[in-house]
Design an enzyme around this catalytic site. Structure first.
Site, short mmCIF file in Angstrom:
data_model
loop_
_atom_site.label_atom_id
_atom_site.label_comp_id
_atom_site.label_asym_id
_atom_site.label_seq_id
_atom_site.Cartn_x
_atom_site.Cartn_y
_atom_site.Cartn_z
N GLY A 46 0.83 -1.19 0.00
CA GLY A 46 0.00 0.00 0.00
C GLY A 46 0.86 1.24 0.00
O GLY A 46 2.00 1.22 0.49
N GLN A 51 3.32 10.03 0.95
CA GLN A 51 4.66 9.43 1.08
C GLN A 51 5.59 9.86 -0.04
O GLN A 51 6.80 9.64 0.03
CB GLN A 51 4.54 7.90 1.07
CG GLN A 51 3.91 7.34 2.32
CD GLN A 51 3.78 5.84 2.24
OE1 GLN A 51 2.77 5.33 1.79
NE2 GLN A 51 4.81 5.12 2.66
N CYS A 95 6.38 -0.23 6.58
CA CYS A 95 6.02 0.94 5.79
C CYS A 95 7.20 1.34 4.92
O CYS A 95 8.34 1.33 5.39
CB CYS A 95 5.65 2.08 6.75
SG CYS A 95 5.20 3.61 5.93
N LEU A 96 6.92 1.68 3.67
CA LEU A 96 8.00 2.08 2.76
C LEU A 96 8.69 3.34 3.26
O LEU A 96 9.85 3.60 2.90
CB LEU A 96 7.44 2.32 1.34
CG LEU A 96 6.85 1.07 0.66
CD1 LEU A 96 6.23 1.46 -0.68
CD2 LEU A 96 7.89 -0.01 0.48
N HIS A 137 -3.91 1.95 7.81
CA HIS A 137 -2.52 2.43 7.78
C HIS A 137 -2.37 3.54 6.74
O HIS A 137 -1.75 4.58 7.02
CB HIS A 137 -1.61 1.22 7.44
CG HIS A 137 -0.16 1.53 7.24
ND1 HIS A 137 0.84 0.99 8.02
CD2 HIS A 137 0.48 2.30 6.32
CE1 HIS A 137 2.02 1.43 7.60
NE2 HIS A 137 1.83 2.23 6.56
N GLU A 138 -2.97 3.36 5.56
CA GLU A 138 -2.82 4.36 4.49
C GLU A 138 -3.63 5.63 4.81
O GLU A 138 -3.17 6.74 4.52
CB GLU A 138 -3.23 3.78 3.13
CG GLU A 138 -2.44 2.56 2.67
CD GLU A 138 -0.94 2.73 2.74
OE1 GLU A 138 -0.44 3.86 2.61
OE2 GLU A 138 -0.25 1.71 2.93
N HIS A 141 -1.65 7.85 6.93
CA HIS A 141 -0.68 8.66 6.18
C HIS A 141 -1.30 9.97 5.73
O HIS A 141 -0.66 11.02 5.74
CB HIS A 141 -0.18 7.91 4.94
CG HIS A 141 0.96 6.96 5.19
ND1 HIS A 141 2.16 7.36 5.71
CD2 HIS A 141 1.08 5.63 4.96
CE1 HIS A 141 2.97 6.31 5.80
NE2 HIS A 141 2.34 5.24 5.35
NI NI Z 1 3.07 3.27 5.24
#
Ligand code: NI
Length: 171
Positions: A46, A51, A95-96, A137-138, A141
């Site tokens: 995701g 991000q 997470c990226l 989670h997204e 963000h």
């Molecule tokens: Ni993330």
């Protein structure tokens, strides 16, 4: 399509709140496509536009071959959580934007969500398990919240200080 650069913590841009999309038009669809390509390039499940430093409320999710929840990939603009189950689940999240770490996060097991899809159609979805965790989670963000905010301050500070050291070495 293009692969976008992913911001990593600590970065003040990851703590900014994203703005709603007025309409899913050609430029937002292009953003969705670029986010998808960036997600696949990084082997993620995701990604949120925030991000990549683009503060619009857009997220893209693809849980991979083991999770054939349609639509796949899932493109969402202006996702709103409309319902959260009282039942909770614990998921090992990564997470990226927090590379090389993971942590257990407790979130509602099931959620309801409304959003605009890639064709600007208003959609609703009820999901559970990993998909419910990933959407939460997204959406975090988009509100400037990283999953590490849900960990103990001890664990969070440990991760942030290690990431800061790595960034200093790279400079
Ligand atoms: Ni993330």
């Amino acid at each position: 399509m293009a692969i976008l650069e992913i911001l990593t913590a600590p970065d003040p841009r990851l703590t900014m709140k994203s703005l709603p999309v007025e309409k899913v038009d050609a430029s937002i669809r292009k953003l969705m496509d670029n986010l998808l390509e960036t997600l696949y390039d990084n082997n993620g499940v995701g990604i949120a536009a925030a991000q990549t430093g683009i503060h619009q409320r857009v997220i893209v999710i693809d849980l991979g071959d083991k999770h054939n929840i349609s639509p796949k990939p899932l493109f969402m603009a202006n996702p709103e959580l409309t319902w959260l189950s009282p039942a909770m689940q614990t998921t090992a999240e990564a997470c990226l934007s927090v590379p090389n770490f993971s942590g257990n996060v407790v979130r509602p097991l099931e959620i309801g969500v409304t959003y605009l899809d890639e064709n600007n159609q208003k959609m609703t979805l009820e999901v559970s398990g990993l998909m419910a965790d990933c959407i939460q989670h997204e959406v975090d963000h988009l509100n400037g919240i990283l999953y590490i905010e849900h960990l103990s301050s001890l664990k969070r500070n440990l991760i942030l200080s290690k990431l800061t050291k790595i960034k200093r070495k790279q400079r």
